[in-house]
Design a protein around this motif. Sequence first.
Motif, PDB file in Angstrom:
ATOM      1  N   VAL A   1     -50.006  57.172 110.334  1.00  0.00           N
ATOM      2  CA  VAL A   1     -50.509  58.115 109.343  1.00  0.00           C
ATOM      3  C   VAL A   1     -49.356  58.546 108.437  1.00  0.00           C
ATOM      4  O   VAL A   1     -48.297  58.952 108.918  1.00  0.00           O
ATOM      5  CB  VAL A   1     -51.130  59.353 110.022  1.00  0.00           C
ATOM      6  CG1 VAL A   1     -51.576  60.355 108.970  1.00  0.00           C
ATOM      7  CG2 VAL A   1     -52.292  58.935 110.904  1.00  0.00           C
ATOM      8  N   LYS A   2     -49.572  58.431 107.131  1.00  0.00           N
ATOM      9  CA  LYS A   2     -48.535  58.822 106.201  1.00  0.00           C
ATOM     10  C   LYS A   2     -48.386  60.339 106.164  1.00  0.00           C
ATOM     11  O   LYS A   2     -49.363  61.071 106.143  1.00  0.00           O
ATOM     12  CB  LYS A   2     -48.846  58.294 104.802  1.00  0.00           C
ATOM     13  CG  LYS A   2     -48.562  56.808 104.636  1.00  0.00           C
ATOM     14  CD  LYS A   2     -48.647  56.432 103.170  1.00  0.00           C
ATOM     15  CE  LYS A   2     -48.226  54.983 102.961  1.00  0.00           C
ATOM     16  NZ  LYS A   2     -48.254  54.623 101.527  1.00  0.00           N
ATOM     17  N   ALA A   3     -47.127  60.752 106.142  1.00  0.00           N
ATOM     18  CA  ALA A   3     -46.836  62.178 106.036  1.00  0.00           C
ATOM     19  C   ALA A   3     -46.214  62.453 104.679  1.00  0.00           C
ATOM     20  O   ALA A   3     -45.568  61.589 104.086  1.00  0.00           O
ATOM     21  CB  ALA A   3     -45.885  62.613 107.139  1.00  0.00           C
ATOM     22  N   ARG A   4     -46.421  63.655 104.195  1.00  0.00           N
ATOM     23  CA  ARG A   4     -45.777  64.080 102.965  1.00  0.00           C
ATOM     24  C   ARG A   4     -44.850  65.231 103.293  1.00  0.00           C
ATOM     25  O   ARG A   4     -45.247  66.192 103.957  1.00  0.00           O
ATOM     26  CB  ARG A   4     -46.820  64.511 101.947  1.00  0.00           C
ATOM     27  CG  ARG A   4     -46.174  64.946 100.634  1.00  0.00           C
ATOM     28  CD  ARG A   4     -47.228  65.109  99.572  1.00  0.00           C
ATOM     29  NE  ARG A   4     -46.609  65.715  98.412  1.00  0.00           N
ATOM     30  CZ  ARG A   4     -47.271  66.428  97.519  1.00  0.00           C
ATOM     31  NH1 ARG A   4     -48.557  66.614  97.655  1.00  0.00           N
ATOM     32  NH2 ARG A   4     -46.658  66.942  96.489  1.00  0.00           N
ATOM     33  N   ILE A   5     -43.587  65.116 102.841  1.00  0.00           N
ATOM     34  CA  ILE A   5     -42.574  66.115 103.150  1.00  0.00           C
ATOM     35  C   ILE A   5     -42.423  67.060 101.970  1.00  0.00           C
ATOM     36  O   ILE A   5     -42.204  66.633 100.834  1.00  0.00           O
ATOM     37  CB  ILE A   5     -41.223  65.444 103.459  1.00  0.00           C
ATOM     38  CG1 ILE A   5     -41.392  64.349 104.523  1.00  0.00           C
ATOM     39  CG2 ILE A   5     -40.207  66.480 103.902  1.00  0.00           C
ATOM     40  CD1 ILE A   5     -41.907  64.836 105.840  1.00  0.00           C
TER      41      ILE A   5
ATOM     42  N   ILE B   1     -41.723  71.496 105.236  1.00  0.00           N
ATOM     43  CA  ILE B   1     -43.140  71.365 105.591  1.00  0.00           C
ATOM     44  C   ILE B   1     -43.545  69.900 105.646  1.00  0.00           C
ATOM     45  O   ILE B   1     -43.161  69.108 104.782  1.00  0.00           O
ATOM     46  CB  ILE B   1     -44.024  72.119 104.568  1.00  0.00           C
ATOM     47  CG1 ILE B   1     -43.639  73.600 104.534  1.00  0.00           C
ATOM     48  CG2 ILE B   1     -45.501  71.942 104.887  1.00  0.00           C
ATOM     49  CD1 ILE B   1     -44.262  74.361 103.382  1.00  0.00           C
ATOM     50  N   VAL B   2     -44.313  69.531 106.650  1.00  0.00           N
ATOM     51  CA  VAL B   2     -44.871  68.186 106.775  1.00  0.00           C
ATOM     52  C   VAL B   2     -46.381  68.282 106.633  1.00  0.00           C
ATOM     53  O   VAL B   2     -47.034  69.080 107.311  1.00  0.00           O
ATOM     54  CB  VAL B   2     -44.514  67.547 108.136  1.00  0.00           C
ATOM     55  CG1 VAL B   2     -45.153  66.172 108.261  1.00  0.00           C
ATOM     56  CG2 VAL B   2     -43.005  67.454 108.308  1.00  0.00           C
TER      57      VAL B   2
ATOM     58  N   GLY C   1     -30.717  58.350  97.237  1.00  0.00           N
ATOM     59  CA  GLY C   1     -31.911  59.174  97.084  1.00  0.00           C
ATOM     60  C   GLY C   1     -32.751  59.229  98.339  1.00  0.00           C
ATOM     61  O   GLY C   1     -33.790  59.904  98.356  1.00  0.00           O
ATOM     62  N   GLY C   2     -32.321  58.514  99.381  1.00  0.00           N
ATOM     63  CA  GLY C   2     -32.971  58.629 100.680  1.00  0.00           C
ATOM     64  C   GLY C   2     -34.247  57.844 100.853  1.00  0.00           C
ATOM     65  O   GLY C   2     -34.857  57.875 101.923  1.00  0.00           O
ATOM     66  N   GLY C   3     -34.670  57.126  99.826  1.00  0.00           N
ATOM     67  CA  GLY C   3     -35.935  56.417  99.894  1.00  0.00           C
ATOM     68  C   GLY C   3     -35.801  55.006 100.433  1.00  0.00           C
ATOM     69  O   GLY C   3     -34.784  54.625 101.006  1.00  0.00           O
TER      70      GLY C   3
ATOM     71  N   GLY D   1     -40.933  60.892 102.882  1.00  0.00           N
ATOM     72  CA  GLY D   1     -39.749  61.230 103.648  1.00  0.00           C
ATOM     73  C   GLY D   1     -38.607  60.258 103.481  1.00  0.00           C
ATOM     74  O   GLY D   1     -38.645  59.302 102.706  1.00  0.00           O
ATOM     75  N   LEU D   2     -37.565  60.488 104.271  1.00  0.00           N
ATOM     76  CA  LEU D   2     -36.318  59.743 104.176  1.00  0.00           C
ATOM     77  C   LEU D   2     -36.374  58.479 105.019  1.00  0.00           C
ATOM     78  O   LEU D   2     -37.090  58.412 106.024  1.00  0.00           O
ATOM     79  CB  LEU D   2     -35.158  60.621 104.650  1.00  0.00           C
ATOM     80  CG  LEU D   2     -34.997  61.949 103.898  1.00  0.00           C
ATOM     81  CD1 LEU D   2     -33.949  62.818 104.580  1.00  0.00           C
ATOM     82  CD2 LEU D   2     -34.606  61.694 102.446  1.00  0.00           C
TER      83      LEU D   2
END
Length: 241
Positions: free
Chosen positions: A2-6, A10-11, A98-100, A130-131
């Motif tokens: 499941v994709k999370a959004r940071i 907050i997640v 940029g952490g991606g 996220g990172l």
Amino acid sequence: MVKARIKGPIVERRAQREGTTADQRLLDHRARLDTSTDYWRVLRIQAEFVEGFGALADLGPAVCVFGSARTPATDPAYAQGEQVARRLVEEGFAVVTGGGPGAMEAANKGATEAGGVSVGLGIELPFESGLNEWVDLGINFRYFFVRKTMFVKYSQGFVVLPGGIGTLDELFEALTLAQTQKVTAFPVVLLGTAYWSGLVDWLRDTVLADGKISPSDLDRFVVTDDVDEAVALMVAARDAS
């Protein structure tokens, strides 16, 4: 998975994933009709600066490596990202991205595998989550302008791999800061002559020819395929400071 959004600390997952970002809500012209939350927004922006400054204050010499999030692991630019990061670590630099995914992941991977400090400065986006796994010190920002300040404040130079609009944004911001003397002795290296030559030709044959920049502006960056040359320029700038 499941994709999370940071969103900062907050997640969000599934139905809780919000459809807008903090930057969008700040800058969208429709949001300006209601300024009642702007005062609180200032405090959140201030907090992001404080968190970023605190986390990176002891980073030491560092170089930012930029490049496309869409670069696959099979692309030669991915291997080049790993290589330049390893060499930077060998010369005593931390590596900041940029952490991606893509080229950023490659640089973080190279830095981590070389035993160096691998930093990722992420950003809240509606389509990324996220990172990457190779970031050892990571900060997620809500606001692009706060994140951009961290890139410039805590790095001695930029190494730019092939990338798209986001990469070009970081590149031209660095060149603008150097041109306006907001930063000094700030080397910028474009890795990949085949990729960058068209841009350089346009800057020389159109922008310079039309008097929109000075000849010295073309000396603010170096284009090369040689990783060792790129790293040597970073070392020279550090040692001269």
